[in-house]
Design an enzyme around this catalytic site. Structure first.
Site, PDB file in Angstrom:
ATOM      1  N   HIS A  16       3.121  -0.373  -4.050  1.00  0.00           N
ATOM      2  CA  HIS A  16       2.405  -1.860  -4.002  1.00  0.00           C
ATOM      3  C   HIS A  16       1.489  -1.844  -2.724  1.00  0.00           C
ATOM      4  O   HIS A  16       0.376  -2.010  -2.768  1.00  0.00           O
ATOM      5  CB  HIS A  16       3.439  -2.981  -3.511  1.00  0.00           C
ATOM      6  CG  HIS A  16       3.006  -4.191  -3.576  1.00  0.00           C
ATOM      7  ND1 HIS A  16       3.148  -5.151  -4.200  1.00  0.00           N
ATOM      8  CD2 HIS A  16       2.470  -4.743  -2.312  1.00  0.00           C
ATOM      9  CE1 HIS A  16       2.541  -6.271  -3.888  1.00  0.00           C
ATOM     10  NE2 HIS A  16       2.133  -6.149  -2.837  1.00  0.00           N
ATOM     11  N   GLU A  17       1.789  -1.494  -1.583  1.00  0.00           N
ATOM     12  CA  GLU A  17       1.256  -1.424  -0.297  1.00  0.00           C
ATOM     13  C   GLU A  17      -0.011  -0.438  -0.344  1.00  0.00           C
ATOM     14  O   GLU A  17      -1.304  -1.066  -0.240  1.00  0.00           O
ATOM     15  CB  GLU A  17       1.945  -1.040   0.939  1.00  0.00           C
ATOM     16  CG  GLU A  17       2.890  -1.929   1.033  1.00  0.00           C
ATOM     17  CD  GLU A  17       2.521  -3.527   1.023  1.00  0.00           C
ATOM     18  OE1 GLU A  17       1.340  -3.970   1.328  1.00  0.00           O
ATOM     19  OE2 GLU A  17       3.006  -4.332   0.868  1.00  0.00           O
TER      20      GLU A  17
ATOM     21  N   HIS B 248      -2.862  -2.035  -2.374  1.00  0.00           N
ATOM     22  CA  HIS B 248      -3.841  -2.924  -1.450  1.00  0.00           C
ATOM     23  C   HIS B 248      -4.866  -1.925  -0.910  1.00  0.00           C
ATOM     24  O   HIS B 248      -5.871  -2.127  -0.684  1.00  0.00           O
ATOM     25  CB  HIS B 248      -2.960  -3.508  -0.489  1.00  0.00           C
ATOM     26  CG  HIS B 248      -2.286  -4.825  -0.715  1.00  0.00           C
ATOM     27  ND1 HIS B 248      -2.846  -5.837  -1.570  1.00  0.00           N
ATOM     28  CD2 HIS B 248      -1.014  -5.124  -0.788  1.00  0.00           C
ATOM     29  CE1 HIS B 248      -1.957  -6.844  -1.664  1.00  0.00           C
ATOM     30  NE2 HIS B 248      -1.003  -6.287  -1.241  1.00  0.00           N
TER      31      HIS B 248
ATOM     32  N   HIS C 170      -7.649  -0.874  -3.004  1.00  0.00           N
ATOM     33  CA  HIS C 170      -8.511  -1.881  -2.965  1.00  0.00           C
ATOM     34  C   HIS C 170      -9.546  -2.001  -1.887  1.00  0.00           C
ATOM     35  O   HIS C 170     -10.814  -2.241  -2.019  1.00  0.00           O
ATOM     36  CB  HIS C 170      -7.737  -3.345  -3.035  1.00  0.00           C
ATOM     37  CG  HIS C 170      -8.601  -4.604  -3.641  1.00  0.00           C
ATOM     38  ND1 HIS C 170      -8.055  -5.770  -3.643  1.00  0.00           N
ATOM     39  CD2 HIS C 170      -9.727  -4.780  -4.281  1.00  0.00           C
ATOM     40  CE1 HIS C 170      -8.996  -6.664  -4.035  1.00  0.00           C
ATOM     41  NE2 HIS C 170     -10.012  -6.007  -4.516  1.00  0.00           N
TER      42      HIS C 170
HETATM   43 ZN   LIG Z   1       1.039  -7.365  -1.485  1.00  0.00          ZN
END
Ligand SMILES: [Zn+2]
Length: 701
Positions: A490-491, A494, A497
């Site tokens: 998940h991290e 980010h 992105h």
């Molecule tokens: Zn998040």
């Protein structure tokens, strides 16, 4: 323009301590925060930065920006892109550099001095925001450019930058008449006071709601370790504190039904009929927010608040809710029947209530899935998951490669640093991984930038991920639960992105997007954790090197759909309450908050399974009445819809391939905030997102 975002998976506030920081006079040349770093990628030079450097550097950064703002506002020359928008964008360069490092440390490695500085700086940052967005001369220049933006011969991204600034000014009320501005200021002050009062009252209610037990038998089911941690330090017996959610974690273990009922009701009615009643505060907040929405020209507060989001208008949010509600409540009903059957199997004879749910659901879970964390963890060693799982997935999709850099100074010995390269070998950025818990770190997991990508300053991203995995004893392996593996993916989603950002201007770069979009790339990246080709590469036993057995994998996958009817229904109930409170018209008078809540749930049919209450009741819904999530709690469900829908596209188009990754990178991940988010998604996906893939993933079809 100063801009700072941290993307939290979850967050708890750190305690602030009131100690003054030492103020040392310092020349610019002596302060490593006030000059560009000479390290690769302008990475912060933690070998030179000390606590003493921050306060003077932050003050200097604020002063520089204030001065720059004054100069822009007072220019007599006609407003141009360069002398107004670009100047505004550049006005916070120093402050952004210092703040990025400062807030990176206050989150991941704080100390008393940094906390004291943080407290001292908060009102200064608020004043700086006012100095920018309430400056009418400045706004008039921005407005002229907004009106003429299409005839200035600018690149699309520059036009977007004008729009972005204009919208921020407008959202803050810069376009109102002087009289209305005064009214707005009054509203804002009152709203801030009410939110503050709500938080204070709720904190008291939570503290007063803690239950003390003197009879150990009442706490049957809790482990000795749990009992030890509950020992009442202020008196006899054991004390169970209230968490700020409806369901309390201990309800799962507590065997005594009367105790469960007592604990649940203490949580559910924590503010009712006590000195800590919040009903009056929240009705006043909702009514006043409705007036603010109207003053700013919108039919309600939610409509004003949703500007610039992907959902755009409240109707689109309700449309998503309405699509999810029937499936969620139908599944919850099935789960209820299954759990009721478990109650019977255990020789009990009562109708399942909310306080019984988690206790018996856990028995169903064990019976159905028999999944033991300790069997799984040896296959998830932290660095192997990172390098052979998270990095490997990024390589397969986007072609990027990674090289560990032990020569870059860090703020803590636990931090790993990697350099990223494009497929053609070109440098892409620096990544810091800070995974282990320690007292100087706040709870949760998050991502942010030390250096933001921008062509304006010719900068590539320097990005960090912070998690709170338990640190193993010396010589022991660092093994993760499956949830923790997902968090790592998940991290890093980010982070991608941020790394793929390809913007001219830092304030439009990478993750600087609306709340109902920003969790999409991160949640999407979680999908690769269980992808067979990736999994094969990283889920190997830390001792034997054996791959994780298929039977274990099947259990992990299957247990992912467990209790999803409950969890989606309680989330929908809370999200729906948030929206209902914020679509009332400006002349609405709410007589009773509890009646309003009951009706809001009834009219959306979210009350049909009585054993599934909202995740938060209105009276203790701190996200929306005490924090910044008013009319925004839906974002969690929105991005969940997006990421399943996006993964569905991958599944239908060949899955994990370089071509698919490249296309996603070019059309979505690299675009920052330069496009209309809804249109951008549609262009990539070929259609609007639908809820079906999300329902399928949750096992709710
Ligand atoms: Zn998040």
């Amino acid at each position: 323009m100063f801009l700072f975002t941290v993307l939290f998976t979850s967050c708890k506030d750190t305690k602030s301590k009131n100690e003054s920081s030492s103020e040392k006079a310092m020349n610019t040349s002596e302060n490593p925060l006030l000059v560009e770093s000479t390290l690769p990628y302008f990475a912060p030079d933690f070998s030179k930065i000390t606590n003493d450097h921050f306060k003077p550097a932050l003050d200097e950064g604020i002063a520089l920006q204030e001065k720059a703002i004054q100069e822009i506002a007072n220019t007599t020359a006609e407003a141009t892109f360069d002398n107004t928008i670009l100047a505004l964008e550049k006005s916070g360069e120093v402050l952004e550099r210092v703040s990025n490092i400062f807030y990176g440390l206050t989150g991941a490695n704080t100390n008393d001095m940094l906390q004291a500085i943080q407290e001292e700086m908060a009102p200064k940052f608020a004043a700086l925001q006012d100095a920018i967005f309430l400056n009418d001369k400045l706004f008039q220049r921005v407005k002229r450019l907004q009106e003429t933006k299409d005839s200035l011969g600018l690149e699309a991204e520059a036009v977007k930058l004008i729009e972005n600034y204009f919208e921020q000014f407008e959202k803050a009320g810069a376009n109102l008449s002087p009289e209305d501005k005064e009214v707005l200021k009054g509203y804002n002050a009152k709203l801030a006071a009410l939110e503050n009062q709500f938080n204070k009252t709720l904190l008291e209610a939570n503290n007063n709601g803690a239950l003390v037990f003197s009879d150990k038998a009442a706490l049957a089911g809790l482990s000795e370790a749990q009992l030890k941690s509950l020992e009442n330090t202020e008196g006899e017996g054991w004390k169970i504190p209230l968490l700020n959610t409806t369901q309390q974690p201990l309800l799962q273990s507590l065997e005594n039904r009367a105790t469960r009922e007592k604990l649940f009701k203490a949580a559910f009615y924590r503010t009712d009929g006590s000195a800590q009643d919040t009903k009056g505060i929240i009705t006043e907040l909702a009514e006043l927010r409705a007036k603010k929405g109207a003053l700013l020209g919108f039919p309600n507060y939610a409509a004003w608040s949703l500007q610039g989001t992907m959902a755009e208008i409240p109707d689109n949010v309700f449309k998503m809710f309405n699509g999810l509600i029937p499936a969620a409540t139908a599944k919850a009903k099935n789960e209820e029947a299954e759990i009721q059957q478990m109650v019977k199997t255990k020789g009990e004879d009562f109708t399942l209530e909310a306080w019984d749910w988690n206790h018996y659901a856990e028995m169903v879970r064990i019976a159905k899935y028999d999944l033991d964390e300790n069997q799984i963890k040896p296959y998830f060693e932290t660095k192997t998951v990172l390098e052979k799982g998270v990095f490997y997935a990024a390589k397969m999709l986007y072609g990027i490669t990674f090289k560990e850099r032990v020569d870059i100074p860090t703020y803590h010995d636990d931090v790993l640093v990697y350099e990223l390269f494009e497929e053609n070998g070109e440098a892409l950025g620096l990544f810091y991984a800070d995974y282990f818990a320690r007292p100087s770190k706040r709870g949760g997991a998050w991502m942010s930038n030390f250096v933001t990508q921008s062509k304006l300053y010719d900068k590539k991203p320097v990005i960090y991920n912070v998690c709170n995995y338990p640190k193993p004893a010396e010589g022991e392996p660092a093994l993760l639960t499956y949830d923790e593996v997902e968090t790592m993916f998940h991290e890093f989603g980010h982070a991608l992105h941020g790394f793929f950002a390809d913007q001219q201007y830092p304030s439009l770069s990478g993750t600087a997007v609306a709340r109902d979009f920003v969790e999409f790339p991160s949640q999407f990246n979680e999908n690769w954790a269980l992808y067979p080709e990736i999994l094969k590469n990283y889920a190997v036993h830390y001792k034997t090197g054996e791959q994780i057995p298929q039977a274990l994998l099947d259990k992990i996958k299957k247990s992912g759909t467990f209790n999803q009817g409950y969890s989606l229904t309680e989330n929908l109930a809370a999200s729906n309450l948030d929206m209902q409170w914020h679509v009332i018209a400006a002349d609405t008078k709410i007589a009773d908050a509890n009646v309003f809540e009951k009706e809001a749930l009834a009219k959306t049919k979210l009350d049909v399974v009585s054993a599934v209450p909202p995740r938060y009741r209105s009276t203790y819904f701190a996200h929306i009445f005490g924090g910044g999530y008013a009319a925004g709690y839906y974002s969690y469900l929105w991005t969940e819809m997006l990421h399943h829908d996006a993964y569905n596209w991958f599944e239908n188009n060949g899955g994990l391939t370089r071509a698919n990754g490249q296309r996603f990178r070019e059309m979505v991940l690299s675009r920052g905030n330069t496009l209309d988010l809804e249109q951008m998604y549609k262009d990539w996906r070929g259609s609007d997102p639908t809820i079906e893939p999300m329902l399928k993933a949750r096992g709710l079809e």
